[in-house]
Design a protein around this motif. Structure first.
Motif, PDB file in Angstrom:
ATOM      1  N   LYS A  67       0.839  -1.203   0.000  1.00 42.26           N
ATOM      2  CA  LYS A  67       0.000   0.000   0.000  1.00 42.26           C
ATOM      3  C   LYS A  67       0.874   1.253   0.000  1.00 42.26           C
ATOM      4  O   LYS A  67       0.589   2.217  -0.711  1.00 42.26           O
ATOM      5  CB  LYS A  67      -0.940   0.020   1.209  1.00 42.26           C
ATOM      6  N   ALA A  68       1.949   1.239   0.797  1.00 42.46           N
ATOM      7  CA  ALA A  68       2.849   2.396   0.842  1.00 42.46           C
ATOM      8  C   ALA A  68       3.474   2.649  -0.528  1.00 42.46           C
ATOM      9  O   ALA A  68       3.601   3.801  -0.957  1.00 42.46           O
ATOM     10  CB  ALA A  68       3.935   2.181   1.895  1.00 42.46           C
ATOM     11  N   GLU A  69       3.870   1.582  -1.220  1.00 42.62           N
ATOM     12  CA  GLU A  69       4.446   1.736  -2.560  1.00 42.62           C
ATOM     13  C   GLU A  69       3.407   2.266  -3.546  1.00 42.62           C
ATOM     14  O   GLU A  69       3.716   3.089  -4.404  1.00 42.62           O
ATOM     15  CB  GLU A  69       5.013   0.402  -3.055  1.00 42.62           C
ATOM     16  N   GLN A  70       2.165   1.801  -3.406  1.00 46.78           N
ATOM     17  CA  GLN A  70       1.097   2.278  -4.280  1.00 46.78           C
ATOM     18  C   GLN A  70       0.823   3.758  -4.044  1.00 46.78           C
ATOM     19  O   GLN A  70       0.632   4.530  -4.989  1.00 46.78           O
ATOM     20  CB  GLN A  70      -0.180   1.456  -4.066  1.00 46.78           C
ATOM     21  N   ILE A  71       0.808   4.179  -2.773  1.00 48.44           N
ATOM     22  CA  ILE A  71       0.581   5.587  -2.436  1.00 48.44           C
ATOM     23  C   ILE A  71       1.707   6.441  -3.001  1.00 48.44           C
ATOM     24  O   ILE A  71       1.474   7.490  -3.606  1.00 48.44           O
ATOM     25  CB  ILE A  71       0.447   5.782  -0.908  1.00 48.44           C
ATOM     26  N   LYS A  72       2.944   5.976  -2.832  1.00 43.54           N
ATOM     27  CA  LYS A  72       4.096   6.732  -3.354  1.00 43.54           C
ATOM     28  C   LYS A  72       3.978   6.893  -4.870  1.00 43.54           C
ATOM     29  O   LYS A  72       4.197   7.995  -5.393  1.00 43.54           O
ATOM     30  CB  LYS A  72       5.397   6.025  -2.994  1.00 43.54           C
ATOM     31  N   GLU A  73       3.650   5.831  -5.575  1.00 43.79           N
ATOM     32  CA  GLU A  73       3.513   5.912  -7.037  1.00 43.79           C
ATOM     33  C   GLU A  73       2.418   6.894  -7.435  1.00 43.79           C
ATOM     34  O   GLU A  73       2.575   7.655  -8.384  1.00 43.79           O
ATOM     35  CB  GLU A  73       3.247   4.527  -7.636  1.00 43.79           C
TER      36      GLU A  73
ATOM     37  N   TYR B 232      10.026  14.194  -4.009  1.00 41.57           N
ATOM     38  CA  TYR B 232       9.192  13.415  -3.081  1.00 41.57           C
ATOM     39  C   TYR B 232       9.872  13.291  -1.717  1.00 41.57           C
ATOM     40  O   TYR B 232       9.265  13.557  -0.689  1.00 41.57           O
ATOM     41  CB  TYR B 232       8.926  12.038  -3.685  1.00 41.57           C
ATOM     42  N   TYR B 233      11.149  12.897  -1.715  1.00 40.67           N
ATOM     43  CA  TYR B 233      11.837  12.667  -0.438  1.00 40.67           C
ATOM     44  C   TYR B 233      12.305  13.946   0.232  1.00 40.67           C
ATOM     45  O   TYR B 233      12.251  14.064   1.453  1.00 40.67           O
ATOM     46  CB  TYR B 233      13.016  11.710  -0.633  1.00 40.67           C
ATOM     47  N   ASN B 234      12.756  14.924  -0.556  1.00 48.62           N
ATOM     48  CA  ASN B 234      13.324  16.130   0.037  1.00 48.62           C
ATOM     49  C   ASN B 234      12.303  17.197   0.370  1.00 48.62           C
ATOM     50  O   ASN B 234      12.620  18.133   1.101  1.00 48.62           O
ATOM     51  CB  ASN B 234      14.400  16.721  -0.873  1.00 48.62           C
ATOM     52  N   VAL B 235      11.113  17.100  -0.162  1.00 48.52           N
ATOM     53  CA  VAL B 235      10.102  18.121   0.117  1.00 48.52           C
ATOM     54  C   VAL B 235       8.910  17.506   0.848  1.00 48.52           C
ATOM     55  O   VAL B 235       8.599  17.882   1.971  1.00 48.52           O
ATOM     56  CB  VAL B 235       9.642  18.839  -1.173  1.00 48.52           C
ATOM     57  N   ILE B 236       8.259  16.558   0.232  1.00 46.85           N
ATOM     58  CA  ILE B 236       7.018  16.036   0.800  1.00 46.85           C
ATOM     59  C   ILE B 236       7.275  15.257   2.090  1.00 46.85           C
ATOM     60  O   ILE B 236       6.684  15.545   3.125  1.00 46.85           O
ATOM     61  CB  ILE B 236       6.274  15.163  -0.226  1.00 46.85           C
ATOM     62  N   ILE B 237       8.156  14.283   2.056  1.00 53.44           N
ATOM     63  CA  ILE B 237       8.408  13.463   3.242  1.00 53.44           C
ATOM     64  C   ILE B 237       9.049  14.285   4.357  1.00 53.44           C
ATOM     65  O   ILE B 237       8.665  14.176   5.507  1.00 53.44           O
ATOM     66  CB  ILE B 237       9.303  12.250   2.892  1.00 53.44           C
ATOM     67  N   LYS B 238      10.016  15.129   4.017  1.00 53.09           N
ATOM     68  CA  LYS B 238      10.705  15.919   5.045  1.00 53.09           C
ATOM     69  C   LYS B 238       9.842  17.022   5.625  1.00 53.09           C
ATOM     70  O   LYS B 238      10.078  17.463   6.741  1.00 53.09           O
ATOM     71  CB  LYS B 238      11.991  16.518   4.484  1.00 53.09           C
ATOM     72  N   SER B 239       8.824  17.483   4.900  1.00 58.67           N
ATOM     73  CA  SER B 239       8.033  18.623   5.378  1.00 58.67           C
ATOM     74  C   SER B 239       7.238  18.264   6.627  1.00 58.67           C
ATOM     75  O   SER B 239       7.343  18.927   7.638  1.00 58.67           O
ATOM     76  CB  SER B 239       7.105  19.147   4.289  1.00 58.67           C
ATOM     77  N   ASP B 240       6.445  17.223   6.556  1.00 61.82           N
ATOM     78  CA  ASP B 240       5.626  16.880   7.726  1.00 61.82           C
ATOM     79  C   ASP B 240       5.518  15.376   7.931  1.00 61.82           C
ATOM     80  O   ASP B 240       4.765  14.919   8.781  1.00 61.82           O
ATOM     81  CB  ASP B 240       4.229  17.495   7.607  1.00 61.82           C
ATOM     82  N   GLY B 241       6.261  14.620   7.156  1.00 66.89           N
ATOM     83  CA  GLY B 241       6.221  13.171   7.292  1.00 66.89           C
ATOM     84  C   GLY B 241       5.024  12.531   6.629  1.00 66.89           C
ATOM     85  O   GLY B 241       4.939  11.330   6.507  1.00 66.89           O
TER      86      GLY B 241
END
Length: 150
Positions: free
Chosen positions: A77-83, A109-118
């Motif tokens: 599911k996590a991979e599907q959401i990321k895609e 994706y990793y430097n903005v979305i994930i790092k911003s608020d998780g």
């Protein structure tokens, strides 16, 4: 089809093997009510396995084996959401007439979305932050290229 003789489980016929999971579709040649096995963590050296599902009929074992392999290959599911998030980012950038390759989208994706608020749920602020990040990186690369030309 491969035959193994004199294993810890007797003589075996191997009908299928998945190298990612080490699952095998086997037939135990000794006389048994359930000769067909979908064996987990099959070991070619010993002919042993961790555990398995046992079947009387080859067709039932084959279906179970293929269903099991298919389920293991499906993205989480996590991979599907990321895609989905990466696709949305790509669409947003195309709307701004910016072409991003897969590598840049991953970086965003990793430097903005994930790092911003998780959170991995894309929102309007994330898109704006991604655009800002993209243009900052583009400018930095252009400046580096100019410095190398001098």
């Amino acid at each position: 089809m491969l035959k193994l003789n004199n294993t810890v489980n007797g003589d075996l016929t191997i009908y299928g093997f998945d190298s990612k999971s080490n699952d095998a579709l086997l037939k135990r040649e000794k006389n048994t009510a359930e000769p067909y096995v979908v064996a987990w963590n099959f070991d070619f050296e010993t002919g042993g396995w961790g555990q398995g599902h046992y079947f009387s009929h080859y067709e039932d074992a084959e279906k179970f084996y293929h269903d099991r392999i298919y389920e293991m290959e499906k993205p989480t599911k996590a991979e599907q959401i990321k895609e989905a998030e990466l696709l949305l980012l790509e669409i947003e950038f195309e709307a701004h007439e910016i072409k991003c390759d897969k590598e840049m989208l991953e970086e965003l994706y990793y430097n903005v979305i994930i790092k911003s608020d998780g959170s991995t749920f894309l929102n309007e602020i994330d898109v704006e932050d991604c655009l800002d990040y993209y243009f900052e990186q583009k400018e930095r690369k252009e400046m580096e290229a100019e410095g190398m030309e001098k």
